[in-house]
Design a protein around this motif. Structure first.
Motif, PDB file in Angstrom:
ATOM      1  N   LEU A   1       0.804  -1.227   0.000  1.00  0.00           N
ATOM      2  CA  LEU A   1       0.000   0.000   0.000  1.00  0.00           C
ATOM      3  C   LEU A   1       0.837   1.277   0.000  1.00  0.00           C
ATOM      4  O   LEU A   1       0.489   2.252  -0.665  1.00  0.00           O
ATOM      5  CB  LEU A   1      -0.915   0.031   1.225  1.00  0.00           C
ATOM      6  CG  LEU A   1      -2.096  -0.916   1.216  1.00  0.00           C
ATOM      7  CD1 LEU A   1      -2.790  -0.909   2.570  1.00  0.00           C
ATOM      8  CD2 LEU A   1      -3.079  -0.533   0.126  1.00  0.00           C
ATOM      9  N   HIS A   2       1.921   1.275   0.758  1.00  0.00           N
ATOM     10  CA  HIS A   2       2.660   2.515   0.981  1.00  0.00           C
ATOM     11  C   HIS A   2       4.090   2.494   0.462  1.00  0.00           C
ATOM     12  O   HIS A   2       4.748   3.526   0.457  1.00  0.00           O
ATOM     13  CB  HIS A   2       2.709   2.836   2.483  1.00  0.00           C
ATOM     14  CG  HIS A   2       1.368   2.838   3.127  1.00  0.00           C
ATOM     15  ND1 HIS A   2       0.417   3.783   2.855  1.00  0.00           N
ATOM     16  CD2 HIS A   2       0.814   1.992   4.027  1.00  0.00           C
ATOM     17  CE1 HIS A   2      -0.676   3.527   3.567  1.00  0.00           C
ATOM     18  NE2 HIS A   2      -0.457   2.450   4.282  1.00  0.00           N
ATOM     19  N   GLY A   3       4.575   1.316   0.064  1.00  0.00           N
ATOM     20  CA  GLY A   3       5.974   1.184  -0.341  1.00  0.00           C
ATOM     21  C   GLY A   3       6.168   1.286  -1.829  1.00  0.00           C
ATOM     22  O   GLY A   3       5.294   1.746  -2.571  1.00  0.00           O
ATOM     23  N   LYS A   4       7.327   0.839  -2.245  1.00  0.00           N
ATOM     24  CA  LYS A   4       7.710   0.894  -3.651  1.00  0.00           C
ATOM     25  C   LYS A   4       8.505  -0.371  -3.975  1.00  0.00           C
ATOM     26  O   LYS A   4       9.327  -0.814  -3.172  1.00  0.00           O
ATOM     27  CB  LYS A   4       8.568   2.145  -3.872  1.00  0.00           C
ATOM     28  CG  LYS A   4       8.989   2.387  -5.288  1.00  0.00           C
ATOM     29  CD  LYS A   4       9.774   3.692  -5.371  1.00  0.00           C
ATOM     30  CE  LYS A   4      10.377   3.856  -6.750  1.00  0.00           C
ATOM     31  NZ  LYS A   4      11.256   5.017  -6.807  1.00  0.00           N
ATOM     32  N   ALA A   5       8.250  -0.924  -5.144  1.00  0.00           N
ATOM     33  CA  ALA A   5       8.939  -2.155  -5.556  1.00  0.00           C
ATOM     34  C   ALA A   5      10.448  -1.916  -5.668  1.00  0.00           C
ATOM     35  O   ALA A   5      10.866  -0.780  -5.891  1.00  0.00           O
ATOM     36  CB  ALA A   5       8.378  -2.621  -6.893  1.00  0.00           C
ATOM     37  N   PRO A   6      11.209  -2.959  -5.526  1.00  0.00           N
ATOM     38  CA  PRO A   6      10.823  -4.325  -5.196  1.00  0.00           C
ATOM     39  C   PRO A   6      10.548  -4.499  -3.699  1.00  0.00           C
ATOM     40  O   PRO A   6      11.084  -3.772  -2.876  1.00  0.00           O
ATOM     41  CB  PRO A   6      12.025  -5.149  -5.627  1.00  0.00           C
ATOM     42  CG  PRO A   6      13.187  -4.225  -5.500  1.00  0.00           C
ATOM     43  CD  PRO A   6      12.653  -2.850  -5.806  1.00  0.00           C
ATOM     44  N   ILE A   7       9.717  -5.502  -3.401  1.00  0.00           N
ATOM     45  CA  ILE A   7       9.404  -5.863  -2.019  1.00  0.00           C
ATOM     46  C   ILE A   7      10.004  -7.238  -1.764  1.00  0.00           C
ATOM     47  O   ILE A   7       9.829  -8.154  -2.566  1.00  0.00           O
ATOM     48  CB  ILE A   7       7.882  -5.888  -1.780  1.00  0.00           C
ATOM     49  CG1 ILE A   7       7.301  -4.489  -1.982  1.00  0.00           C
ATOM     50  CG2 ILE A   7       7.557  -6.442  -0.390  1.00  0.00           C
ATOM     51  CD1 ILE A   7       5.789  -4.446  -1.976  1.00  0.00           C
ATOM     52  N   THR A   8      10.698  -7.359  -0.636  1.00  0.00           N
ATOM     53  CA  THR A   8      11.336  -8.622  -0.285  1.00  0.00           C
ATOM     54  C   THR A   8      10.902  -9.026   1.116  1.00  0.00           C
ATOM     55  O   THR A   8      10.866  -8.194   2.027  1.00  0.00           O
ATOM     56  CB  THR A   8      12.875  -8.488  -0.307  1.00  0.00           C
ATOM     57  OG1 THR A   8      13.263  -8.035  -1.603  1.00  0.00           O
ATOM     58  CG2 THR A   8      13.553  -9.803  -0.018  1.00  0.00           C
ATOM     59  N   LEU A   9      10.585 -10.309   1.284  1.00  0.00           N
ATOM     60  CA  LEU A   9      10.307 -10.898   2.586  1.00  0.00           C
ATOM     61  C   LEU A   9      11.435 -11.869   2.891  1.00  0.00           C
ATOM     62  O   LEU A   9      11.769 -12.710   2.049  1.00  0.00           O
ATOM     63  CB  LEU A   9       8.968 -11.643   2.564  1.00  0.00           C
ATOM     64  CG  LEU A   9       8.682 -12.582   3.743  1.00  0.00           C
ATOM     65  CD1 LEU A   9       8.600 -11.804   5.058  1.00  0.00           C
ATOM     66  CD2 LEU A   9       7.406 -13.373   3.483  1.00  0.00           C
ATOM     67  N   ALA A  10      12.027 -11.752   4.063  1.00  0.00           N
ATOM     68  CA  ALA A  10      13.068 -12.683   4.497  1.00  0.00           C
ATOM     69  C   ALA A  10      12.733 -13.164   5.901  1.00  0.00           C
ATOM     70  O   ALA A  10      12.285 -12.388   6.745  1.00  0.00           O
ATOM     71  CB  ALA A  10      14.435 -12.003   4.493  1.00  0.00           C
ATOM     72  N   LEU A  11      12.945 -14.454   6.138  1.00  0.00           N
ATOM     73  CA  LEU A  11      12.777 -15.046   7.463  1.00  0.00           C
ATOM     74  C   LEU A  11      14.065 -15.746   7.843  1.00  0.00           C
ATOM     75  O   LEU A  11      14.709 -16.381   7.001  1.00  0.00           O
ATOM     76  CB  LEU A  11      11.629 -16.054   7.473  1.00  0.00           C
ATOM     77  CG  LEU A  11      10.235 -15.514   7.175  1.00  0.00           C
ATOM     78  CD1 LEU A  11       9.234 -16.673   7.131  1.00  0.00           C
ATOM     79  CD2 LEU A  11       9.814 -14.487   8.210  1.00  0.00           C
ATOM     80  N   PHE A  12      14.429 -15.632   9.114  1.00  0.00           N
ATOM     81  CA  PHE A  12      15.627 -16.268   9.654  1.00  0.00           C
ATOM     82  C   PHE A  12      15.225 -17.008  10.922  1.00  0.00           C
ATOM     83  O   PHE A  12      14.507 -16.462  11.755  1.00  0.00           O
ATOM     84  CB  PHE A  12      16.677 -15.210  10.022  1.00  0.00           C
ATOM     85  CG  PHE A  12      17.046 -14.300   8.891  1.00  0.00           C
ATOM     86  CD1 PHE A  12      18.146 -14.567   8.097  1.00  0.00           C
ATOM     87  CD2 PHE A  12      16.281 -13.169   8.612  1.00  0.00           C
ATOM     88  CE1 PHE A  12      18.486 -13.726   7.054  1.00  0.00           C
ATOM     89  CE2 PHE A  12      16.616 -12.319   7.573  1.00  0.00           C
ATOM     90  CZ  PHE A  12      17.716 -12.600   6.790  1.00  0.00           C
ATOM     91  N   GLN A  13      15.684 -18.240  11.058  1.00  0.00           N
ATOM     92  CA  GLN A  13      15.414 -19.007  12.267  1.00  0.00           C
ATOM     93  C   GLN A  13      16.716 -19.171  13.021  1.00  0.00           C
ATOM     94  O   GLN A  13      17.727 -19.584  12.464  1.00  0.00           O
ATOM     95  CB  GLN A  13      14.819 -20.370  11.919  1.00  0.00           C
ATOM     96  CG  GLN A  13      14.412 -21.190  13.132  1.00  0.00           C
ATOM     97  CD  GLN A  13      15.434 -22.214  13.536  1.00  0.00           C
ATOM     98  OE1 GLN A  13      16.187 -22.736  12.714  1.00  0.00           O
ATOM     99  NE2 GLN A  13      15.490 -22.509  14.811  1.00  0.00           N
ATOM    100  N   TYR A  14      16.699 -18.796  14.286  1.00  0.00           N
ATOM    101  CA  TYR A  14      17.861 -19.007  15.142  1.00  0.00           C
ATOM    102  C   TYR A  14      17.346 -19.398  16.515  1.00  0.00           C
ATOM    103  O   TYR A  14      16.461 -18.745  17.064  1.00  0.00           O
ATOM    104  CB  TYR A  14      18.773 -17.777  15.196  1.00  0.00           C
ATOM    105  CG  TYR A  14      18.119 -16.524  15.719  1.00  0.00           C
ATOM    106  CD1 TYR A  14      17.297 -15.764  14.896  1.00  0.00           C
ATOM    107  CD2 TYR A  14      18.319 -16.100  17.026  1.00  0.00           C
ATOM    108  CE1 TYR A  14      16.687 -14.628  15.371  1.00  0.00           C
ATOM    109  CE2 TYR A  14      17.708 -14.953  17.498  1.00  0.00           C
ATOM    110  CZ  TYR A  14      16.897 -14.222  16.668  1.00  0.00           C
ATOM    111  OH  TYR A  14      16.285 -13.091  17.144  1.00  0.00           O
ATOM    112  N   GLY A  15      17.864 -20.503  17.007  1.00  0.00           N
ATOM    113  CA  GLY A  15      17.338 -21.019  18.262  1.00  0.00           C
ATOM    114  C   GLY A  15      15.849 -21.256  18.123  1.00  0.00           C
ATOM    115  O   GLY A  15      15.388 -21.813  17.139  1.00  0.00           O
ATOM    116  N   ARG A  16      15.109 -20.790  19.085  1.00  0.00           N
ATOM    117  CA  ARG A  16      13.659 -20.964  19.066  1.00  0.00           C
ATOM    118  C   ARG A  16      12.961 -19.634  18.781  1.00  0.00           C
ATOM    119  O   ARG A  16      11.886 -19.336  19.288  1.00  0.00           O
ATOM    120  CB  ARG A  16      13.158 -21.566  20.386  1.00  0.00           C
ATOM    121  CG  ARG A  16      13.763 -22.918  20.724  1.00  0.00           C
ATOM    122  CD  ARG A  16      13.728 -23.950  19.604  1.00  0.00           C
ATOM    123  NE  ARG A  16      12.377 -24.289  19.190  1.00  0.00           N
ATOM    124  CZ  ARG A  16      12.082 -24.894  18.052  1.00  0.00           C
ATOM    125  NH1 ARG A  16      13.028 -25.211  17.193  1.00  0.00           N
ATOM    126  NH2 ARG A  16      10.836 -25.166  17.740  1.00  0.00           N
TER     127      ARG A  16
END
Length: 137
Positions: free
Chosen positions: A57-72
């Motif tokens: 809605l408010h941003g500008k391309a490109p849009i990136t989603l990143a997830l990181f798992q560390y421990g719990r």
């Protein structure tokens, strides 16, 4: 803040399209299941949904989603290339918009915003969040 070293990572480029919100939720759920992090799946998917919606809605391309798992815990990032930063606004009971960052605050242990690259705000921003298993609802 920097993401932890040696963390598991998953990253996706998302289109500037409302359908990307559902896609982002699905990708997050699948990834969390693969990482045996189902205990935080509801919290992470709620935060991902709000942040990706805001980026569309408010941003500008490109849009990136990143997830990181560390421990719990899971660290997430949504990056877009708009110079505008998130600004919480109070929403009345009949307002259609304005609750997104309140939802992020409710479901994430912590969250914040940093410049997307090299400290130059014109390059956009990254909204980051942490959801930890010990806090999951």
């Amino acid at each position: 803040m920097k993401t932890p070293r040696n963390a598991l990572k998953a990253c996706w480029d998302l289109p500037v399209d409302p359908e990307a919100v559902g896609k982002a939720r699905g990708l997050a759920r699948e990834t969390l299941a693969a990482w045996d992090m189902s205990a935080v799946a509801e919290n992470v998917t709620m935060v991902v949904s709000e942040l990706v919606s805001n980026a569309i809605l408010h941003g500008k391309a490109p849009i990136t989603l990143a997830l990181f798992q560390y421990g719990r815990a899971v660290w997430g990032e949504v990056t877009d290339h708009s110079a505008g930063w998130p600004n919480p606004v109070p929403a009345g009971p009949d307002e259609e918009h304005g609750r997104g960052l309140a939802i992020v605050t409710a479901y994430a242990d912590r969250w914040g915003v940093v410049p997307a690259s090299e400290g130059r705000p014109a390059d956009g921003k990254t909204v980051w969040f942490v959801c930890a298993e010990w806090r999951s609802r």
